[in-house]
Enzyme design. Structure first.
Site, PDB file in Angstrom:
ATOM      1  N   ARG B 229       0.837  -1.182   0.000  1.00 57.19           N
ATOM      2  CA  ARG B 229       0.000   0.000   0.000  1.00 57.19           C
ATOM      3  C   ARG B 229       0.878   1.240   0.000  1.00 57.19           C
ATOM      4  NH1 ARG B 229      -4.616  -0.757  -2.105  1.00 57.19           N
ATOM      5  NH2 ARG B 229      -6.252  -1.623  -0.795  1.00 57.19           N
ATOM      6  N   HIS B 277       0.610   0.761  -9.964  1.00 57.88           N
ATOM      7  CA  HIS B 277      -0.276  -0.019  -9.083  1.00 57.88           C
ATOM      8  C   HIS B 277      -0.955  -1.163  -9.841  1.00 57.88           C
ATOM      9  CE1 HIS B 277      -2.896   0.096  -5.211  1.00 57.88           C
ATOM     10  NE2 HIS B 277      -2.623  -1.139  -5.599  1.00 57.88           N
TER      11      HIS B 277
END
Lengths: 314, 314
Positions: B229, B277
């Site tokens: 994250r 991502h």
């Protein structure tokens, strides 16, 4: 009796020191100095000058300092003694690293993201194929090919193998010989060449072979990884297939001429990754150790290991 | 009863079609249209507008459309119903691909060869370390971390893991909690962050943590891979460590702000690899299928799976 080091392109003094430390009782001589040719019982060679090993009447064995032995058979004055190659477990691991690295890089389109990054381009791709839907085909099922196949399977790829003569491997779809080639190529999205260089394999990665690769895969077209021998490939045919769009990309560690000449279009082709023949290099210390062990085996009357079959050329 | 799709940044109509095909008897509604709030029994969310899920009196469960659930706990008006996350075996495989790809790329110095290629520089390196002499440390030993550890071990790396609470894993050196962190970092050449984002983990990859990584390894300095994250990392601290030379390189798939803003120095830092991502993205079809199965389980009176513990936040 002595060990003769015969090499070009490498630092022979470094090798002499390694071997002398491992074989303190055996004189280690080199081609560039006067030495007693009758005393030479063993030769360790990497690309020795052709003919330089003739006239060694007591020679018992020749050791290649690498996994390849093709340079030995290219010398038509090579003494008729057993030839052993290096089988270095580390080298096998290194080759698997290279093959898995580049198969994953192709699967995950890493070169695309590498191109995007300096452009500050945040463009993801939600439709990357899964490894299980990408078919890797390994040509050559020796130690290197089998270990690479095993690790690619762990990473999830759909792996098959091709070898000259039929080979049954648990858990691996295998194809063999000229008659198995078309079916093998037709199910291959990433072709990994790990073959030895012989008269049979020279130039086999040509336009015809590349044209047989799968055009129905998930990668937008087939890829070639050659980490075997440069002599396997016809570089003009690879460039032709890339420019025709029948080949999507190539990762080449080996070349027809090495170092790769500056004028080769491969250096700057956007679909080609060039590495400087370092997919699998042994540590010099490990190679000297493995050959010294072989010499000690022979001196103790034990049989030579990893002997090359001259009729096959590997 | 109906399923409410609540998302920002994604194409909600595509998701409606997927769910409607899988749940033909259940109305599928979206936030952008009038709907009967009393009929909503289930919500599938990806970064819904905070507060938009309040006032659903018959809500039975909330499904995150991804592996992450931190965006749910950031909504202080979230209804108090069970929350389930997606556990997609494919997603775990994708994450392992990313981690193994980048660990191998670091090990084999692929970025160096990428830089050499356009310069037509044939500079090999005979002293690349073996995978077994490179220590990878995985922070986070959930499904993602454990599978990545297993595959890195197959590739030969020396792997250890760190988790919040003590965890015993066969064949893996493990460290736990604040008291285990220093020893874990001190034996880590490549740090792989696969932690969930919670109040405890937010900002934990900071200057102090990076300063604790091994400086005696075989890679010339430690590397960071964050595929967990973006909120785990303090990007100014990563840049500071890179520029101070205590961090050798970073591979980042996640960022404090996504998409990564054009003004971020990470985009063009020579020691940073940026990916958008996409280390582990599920196929939308697979996610819709997994959530539809969960809804069918609930409708059949069976228990919900992969329920999040609100006290831990994951």
């Amino acid at each position: 009796m002595s060990l003769l080091l015969a090499m070009t392109g490498w630092h022979v003094e470094d090798w002499r020191q390694r071997f002398q430390a491992l074989l303190p009782d055996m004189p280690v001589v080199t081609l560039g100095e006067p030495f007693d040719r009758r005393a030479v019982h063993y030769v360790a060679s990497w690309k020795h000058p052709p003919g330089s090993l003739s006239g060694l009447p007591n020679l018992a064995a020749i050791f290649s300092l690498g996994a390849g032995v093709d340079f030995l058979f290219a010398d038509d004055r090579l003494p008729e003694v057993p030839i052993a190659r290096v089988v270095d477990p580390d080298l096998t691991t290194r080759m698997s690293e290279y093959v898995v690295l580049h198969c994953l890089s192709i699967l995950r389109q890493q070169r695309r993201y590498d191109r995007q990054q300096p452009l500050k381009n945040w463009d993801d791709d939600r439709h990357q194929p899964a490894a299980r839907s990408v078919r890797v085909g390994i040509m050559g099922l020796g130690e290197l090919g089998l270990e690479a196949a095993e690790k690619l399977k762990v990473m999830g790829f759909d792996v098959a193998g091709w070898s000259r003569s039929a080979k049954s491997v648990a858990g691996l779809a295998t194809f063999a010989g000229a008659e198995g080639m078309a079916a093998f190529l037709a199910r291959t999205d990433i072709l990994v060449a790990l073959l030895p260089l012989t008269e049979e394999t020279r130039g086999m990665i040509d336009a015809e072979l590349l044209a047989g690769l799968a055009q129905d895969g998930r990668l937008g077209g087939p890829f070639l990884i050659n980490a075997g021998r440069g002599g396997l490939q016809v570089e003009t045919d690879i460039l032709g297939a890339l420019d025709a769009g029948t080949l999507e990309g190539a990762v080449l560690d080996v070349f027809e001429t090495e170092p790769l000449p500056a004028e080769s279009p491969l250096w700057t082709h956007p679909a080609v990754t060039v590495t400087p023949h370092n997919a699998a290099m042994s540590e010099p210390e490990a190679v000297a150790g493995l050959i010294s062990e072989q010499i000690k085996r022979l001196e103790a009357g034990e049989p030579l290991r990893h002997v090359v079959d001259p009729s096959r050329g590997y």
